[in-house]
Design a protein around this motif. Structure first.
Motif, PDB file in Angstrom:
ATOM      1  N   PRO A 169     -15.671   1.798   8.685  1.00  0.00           N
ATOM      2  CA  PRO A 169     -15.025   2.845   9.476  1.00  0.00           C
ATOM      3  C   PRO A 169     -15.935   4.052   9.699  1.00  0.00           C
ATOM      4  N   VAL A 170     -16.806   4.344   8.759  1.00  0.00           N
ATOM      5  CA  VAL A 170     -17.734   5.464   8.907  1.00  0.00           C
ATOM      6  C   VAL A 170     -18.736   5.150  10.021  1.00  0.00           C
ATOM      7  N   TRP A 171     -19.257   3.928  10.042  1.00  0.00           N
ATOM      8  CA  TRP A 171     -20.222   3.548  11.078  1.00  0.00           C
ATOM      9  C   TRP A 171     -19.555   3.520  12.448  1.00  0.00           C
ATOM     10  N   VAL A 172     -18.351   2.968  12.544  1.00  0.00           N
ATOM     11  CA  VAL A 172     -17.643   2.917  13.825  1.00  0.00           C
ATOM     12  C   VAL A 172     -17.422   4.332  14.356  1.00  0.00           C
ATOM     13  N   ALA A 173     -16.984   5.235  13.494  1.00  0.00           N
ATOM     14  CA  ALA A 173     -16.764   6.616  13.918  1.00  0.00           C
ATOM     15  C   ALA A 173     -18.066   7.230  14.416  1.00  0.00           C
ATOM     16  N   SER A 174     -19.154   7.027  13.693  1.00  0.00           N
ATOM     17  CA  SER A 174     -20.443   7.580  14.080  1.00  0.00           C
ATOM     18  C   SER A 174     -20.906   7.033  15.429  1.00  0.00           C
ATOM     19  N   GLY A 182     -21.191   8.980  19.235  1.00  0.00           N
ATOM     20  CA  GLY A 182     -22.476   9.026  19.919  1.00  0.00           C
ATOM     21  C   GLY A 182     -23.692   9.223  19.052  1.00  0.00           C
ATOM     22  N   MET A 183     -23.542   9.114  17.733  1.00  0.00           N
ATOM     23  CA  MET A 183     -24.684   9.356  16.849  1.00  0.00           C
ATOM     24  C   MET A 183     -25.412   8.087  16.405  1.00  0.00           C
ATOM     25  N   ALA A 198     -22.491   2.104  27.230  1.00  0.00           N
ATOM     26  CA  ALA A 198     -22.889   3.402  26.677  1.00  0.00           C
ATOM     27  C   ALA A 198     -23.002   3.354  25.152  1.00  0.00           C
ATOM     28  N   LEU A 199     -22.152   2.560  24.511  1.00  0.00           N
ATOM     29  CA  LEU A 199     -22.243   2.414  23.051  1.00  0.00           C
ATOM     30  C   LEU A 199     -23.588   1.802  22.636  1.00  0.00           C
ATOM     31  N   GLU A 200     -24.165   0.976  23.486  1.00  0.00           N
ATOM     32  CA  GLU A 200     -25.430   0.317  23.175  1.00  0.00           C
ATOM     33  C   GLU A 200     -26.644   1.223  23.338  1.00  0.00           C
ATOM     34  N   VAL A 201     -26.496   2.303  24.102  1.00  0.00           N
ATOM     35  CA  VAL A 201     -27.630   3.185  24.392  1.00  0.00           C
ATOM     36  C   VAL A 201     -28.089   3.885  23.115  1.00  0.00           C
ATOM     37  N   TYR A 202     -29.404   3.930  22.934  1.00  0.00           N
ATOM     38  CA  TYR A 202     -29.967   4.621  21.775  1.00  0.00           C
ATOM     39  C   TYR A 202     -29.704   6.116  21.912  1.00  0.00           C
ATOM     40  N   PRO A 203     -29.129   6.731  20.886  1.00  0.00           N
ATOM     41  CA  PRO A 203     -28.797   8.147  21.009  1.00  0.00           C
ATOM     42  C   PRO A 203     -29.990   9.059  20.750  1.00  0.00           C
ATOM     43  N   THR A 204     -29.894  10.254  21.274  1.00  0.00           N
ATOM     44  CA  THR A 204     -30.775  11.337  20.864  1.00  0.00           C
ATOM     45  C   THR A 204     -29.966  12.113  19.838  1.00  0.00           C
ATOM     46  N   LEU A 229     -21.538  11.607  26.011  1.00  0.00           N
ATOM     47  CA  LEU A 229     -20.422  12.550  25.956  1.00  0.00           C
ATOM     48  C   LEU A 229     -19.176  11.970  26.630  1.00  0.00           C
ATOM     49  N   ALA A 230     -19.346  11.398  27.808  1.00  0.00           N
ATOM     50  CA  ALA A 230     -18.216  10.774  28.512  1.00  0.00           C
ATOM     51  C   ALA A 230     -17.701   9.568  27.725  1.00  0.00           C
ATOM     52  N   MET A 231     -18.614   8.807  27.126  1.00  0.00           N
ATOM     53  CA  MET A 231     -18.233   7.664  26.292  1.00  0.00           C
ATOM     54  C   MET A 231     -17.355   8.126  25.134  1.00  0.00           C
ATOM     55  N   THR A 232     -17.811   9.181  24.436  1.00  0.00           N
ATOM     56  CA  THR A 232     -17.048   9.694  23.302  1.00  0.00           C
ATOM     57  C   THR A 232     -15.673  10.168  23.740  1.00  0.00           C
TER      58      THR A 232
END
Length: 146
Positions: free
Chosen positions: A32-37, A41-42, A66-72, A4-7
């Protein structure tokens, strides 16, 4: 730093620089779709992509980490109220069973992967009103018998 803070940091940097996802994706040679996702945080980003995004948007290394962390991947299960998101929800509600039937007639019993997947958003100019073209491209995964 959590997702959340990363986003928040990434969205603030994007806004401050006046950038579009299309520009960011093009400049970084990424979808651009992948970068946005990933920035929302998805999706997680491989280290080199996370670093490139963070450097491009001039945010700290904690954002890249934080971008590298696997999301829930959790989203609100209620019917969405944002009109654009609601319309996509409506498309799935109205055409979901149709798509399932057509896909399974063509491929057999299985699903379309959202893991081995890509998506594009294009604008089609039309004198009667511009059109949105969504392309969803997922690998077919058959159900197995055992």
């Amino acid at each position: 730093m959590d997702k959340l803070a990363m986003t928040d940091a990434l969205m603030a940097a994007k806004l401050a620089k006046g950038l579009s996802w299309e520009t960011i994706g093009s400049d970084l040679n990424m979808s651009p779709v992948w970068v946005a996702s990933a920035c929302l945080g998805m999706n997680s980003a491989p280290a080199e992509k996370a670093k490139a995004i963070a450097e491009y948007l001039e945010v700290g290394p904690e954002v890249a980490t934080a971008l590298e962390v696997y999301p829930t991947k959790v989203w609100d299960q209620a019917v969405p109220t944002d009109p654009l998101i609601y319309r996509l929800y409506e498309v799935v509600g109205v055409y979901g069973d149709t798509l399932k039937q057509v896909i399974q007639e063509k491929f057999g019993d299985g699903i379309m992967s959202a893991i081995d997947f890509s998506m594009e958003v294009d604008k089609i100019e039309d004198p009667k009103g511009d059109r949105v073209l969504l392309t969803l491209n997922g690998k077919f995964l058959p159900y197995k018998s055992w």
